[in-house]
Enzyme design. Structure first.
Site, PDB file in Angstrom:
ATOM      1  N   ASP A  48     -24.594  42.661  40.165  1.00  0.00           N
ATOM      2  CA  ASP A  48     -24.556  44.335  40.150  1.00  0.00           C
ATOM      3  C   ASP A  48     -24.061  44.642  41.441  1.00  0.00           C
ATOM      4  O   ASP A  48     -23.831  44.087  42.306  1.00  0.00           O
ATOM      5  CB  ASP A  48     -25.891  44.672  39.711  1.00  0.00           C
ATOM      6  N   ASP A  75     -18.935  44.854  42.511  1.00  0.00           N
ATOM      7  CA  ASP A  75     -18.434  45.959  41.661  1.00  0.00           C
ATOM      8  C   ASP A  75     -17.397  45.565  40.832  1.00  0.00           C
ATOM      9  O   ASP A  75     -16.263  45.147  41.140  1.00  0.00           O
ATOM     10  CB  ASP A  75     -17.631  47.330  42.674  1.00  0.00           C
ATOM     11  N   VAL A  76     -17.619  45.223  39.559  1.00  0.00           N
ATOM     12  CA  VAL A  76     -16.788  44.909  38.524  1.00  0.00           C
ATOM     13  C   VAL A  76     -15.497  45.589  38.150  1.00  0.00           C
ATOM     14  O   VAL A  76     -14.476  44.756  37.694  1.00  0.00           O
ATOM     15  CB  VAL A  76     -17.549  44.497  37.197  1.00  0.00           C
ATOM     16  N   TYR A 168     -17.140  58.030  27.253  1.00  0.00           N
ATOM     17  CA  TYR A 168     -17.676  56.639  27.178  1.00  0.00           C
ATOM     18  C   TYR A 168     -17.260  56.245  25.775  1.00  0.00           C
ATOM     19  O   TYR A 168     -17.048  54.766  25.576  1.00  0.00           O
ATOM     20  CB  TYR A 168     -19.249  57.049  26.920  1.00  0.00           C
ATOM     21  N   LYS A 172     -15.918  52.175  25.139  1.00  0.00           N
ATOM     22  CA  LYS A 172     -16.262  51.380  24.283  1.00  0.00           C
ATOM     23  C   LYS A 172     -15.556  51.129  22.878  1.00  0.00           C
ATOM     24  O   LYS A 172     -15.716  49.690  22.397  1.00  0.00           O
ATOM     25  CB  LYS A 172     -17.544  51.646  23.714  1.00  0.00           C
ATOM     26  N   THR A 206     -33.397  51.806  28.239  1.00  0.00           N
ATOM     27  CA  THR A 206     -32.815  51.390  29.415  1.00  0.00           C
ATOM     28  C   THR A 206     -32.615  52.475  30.423  1.00  0.00           C
ATOM     29  O   THR A 206     -33.067  53.750  30.164  1.00  0.00           O
ATOM     30  CB  THR A 206     -31.323  50.709  29.343  1.00  0.00           C
ATOM     31  N   THR A 209     -31.226  55.770  29.258  1.00  0.00           N
ATOM     32  CA  THR A 209     -32.095  56.611  28.065  1.00  0.00           C
ATOM     33  C   THR A 209     -32.653  57.846  28.990  1.00  0.00           C
ATOM     34  O   THR A 209     -32.803  58.976  28.266  1.00  0.00           O
ATOM     35  CB  THR A 209     -33.359  55.934  27.640  1.00  0.00           C
TER      36      THR A 209
END
Length: 287
Positions: A48, A75-76, A168, A172, A206, A209
Site C-alpha cells: 500500500d 505506489d502501484v 471509475y 473497472k 470500506t 463507503t
C-alpha cells in the site's frame, strides 16, 4: 454462507508457507484478505502507500500470522517501484503464489470532458496498477512449476456503468476486459496450474463507503473474502458477490439489461434514460 475451513477444499496456492502479495492491503477488502490468508499459514506481502495505515495493518496481521509479514510501501501506478519489490520478495520469500491486485481509488474526477489529469491518475491506479502487478510478478509464477492464482478486484460499475463516477466505471470496465483476456491467456500458457479470477464485490463497507458505521445493506470485507475463497475454490472466474440488499438474481437482471442495450440498439445506459424507466421497472419485476 459457510466459511472455508477445510484446507483440502482450498486451492493449493493458499497452502501454508506459500506467499500471498496483496495490493491495497492497508484497509478494506485488502486487509481482510491479509488477515484471512495469514490464518491459513501464508507468508504475507502487504502493499500500500506508505504511512501509518500500512504500518498499523501489517502489525495487526503479524499478530495472527505464523509466517513472515512484509509491509511494502509502494505506489502501484509506478511500475519501477513494483519491480524493486519483486526483487526483494524473490530474495526473501521466493515466488508469489497468490497475487491479489486489489489497490483502487474511488475519487470522482467529474464529467468525461473534465479534469484530464485527475482521470489519468485514477486510471493509473485502478487499471495500470493491476497491469503492472501482473507484468511484474506473473513471469516468475509462470517459470515456477507451482500452482498459483491471480485475483483482480473489479466492480459491478465496470459492467453496468451507472452514471455518477464515469472515470471509475471506465477503469473497472477496462479491468474486467483485461482480466478476461488474462484468464484465457493463462489457460493457454499453463493449463489449470495458474488461474485468474475477477472479484466483483457488492456493496461493501470500506473506506470508500464514506461513513463510519456499516450500513445495514452492506457486507463486511470479511464476508467478501470468505465468499471469494468459496467461489475460487469452486473454480469460478467471475466472483460476483451479493450483499444484504441485492441478491444475485437482481444483479443478473441488471447486467442482462445493460448487454441488451447493444443487442436491442437502445440508447446508451438506457436503464437511466427517462424513456425506458417504466420498461426497466417491468423487466426487473421478474428478478
Amino acid at each position: 454462507m459457510r466459511r472455508m475451513n477445510d484446507a483440502a477444499t482450498i486451492p493449493p496456492a493458499f497452502g501454508p508457507g506459500k506467499v500471498a502479495l496483496i495490493t491495497g492491503a492497508a484497509s478494506g477488502i485488502g486487509l481482510a484478505a491479509a488477515r484471512r490468508f495469514a490464518s491459513l499459514g501464508m507468508t504475507l506481502v502487504m502493499v500500500d502507500l506508505g504511512g501509518e495505515a500500512l504500518q498499523r495493518a501489517s502489525a495487526e496481521v503479524a499478530q495472527i500470522a505464523t509466517k513472515d509479514v512484509l509491509a511494502a510501501a509502494v505506489d502501484v501506478s509506478d511500475a519501477a517501484q513494483l519491480q524493486r519489490l519483486r526483487v526483494e520478495v524473490a530474495e526473501r520469500f521466493g515466488t508469489v503464489s497468490v497475487l491479489m491486485n486489489n489497490a483502487g481509488v474511488g475519487n470522482n474526477p467529474g464529467l468525461p470532458w473534465e479534469n484530464a489529469e485527475a482521470w489519468q491518475k485514477l486510471v493509473d491506479v485502478n487499471l495500470w496498477g493491476v497491469v503492472h502487478g501482473v507484468q511484474t510478478f506473473l513471469p516468475d509464477m509462470l517459470a515456477s512449476d507451482q500452482p498459483a492464482l491471480v485475483i483482480n478486484t473489479g466492480s459491478k460499475q465496470g459492467i453496468t456503468s451507472p452514471p455518477g463516477n464515469y472515470a471509475y466505471n471506465l477503469s473497472k470496465a477496462a479491468l474486467r476486459n483485461y482480466s478476461e483476456s488474462l484468464a484465457h491467456a493463462l489457460r493457454v500458457a499453463s493449463g489449470t496450474r495458474i488461474t485468474a479470477h475477477l472479484l466483483i464485490p457488492g456493496f461493501t463497507h470500506t473506506g470508500m463507503t464514506g461513513v463510519a458505521e456499516k450500513p445495514a445493506s452492506a457486507w463486511t470485507p470479511e464476508q467478501v473474502v470468505d465468499y471469494l475463497l468459496e467461489r475460487v475454490s469452486a473454480g469460478d472466474f467471475y466472483v460476483l458477490c451479493p450483499d444484504n440488499a441485492v441478491d444475485r438474481a437482481t444483479d443478473e437482471r441488471r447486467m442482462r439489461w445493460a448487454m441488451d442495450d447493444i443487442i436491442l440498439n437502445r440508447p446508451a445506459l438506457s436503464r437511466w434514460h427517462p424513456d425506458f424507466e417504466a420498461e426497466f421497472a417491468r423487466f426487473m419485476e421478474h428478478a
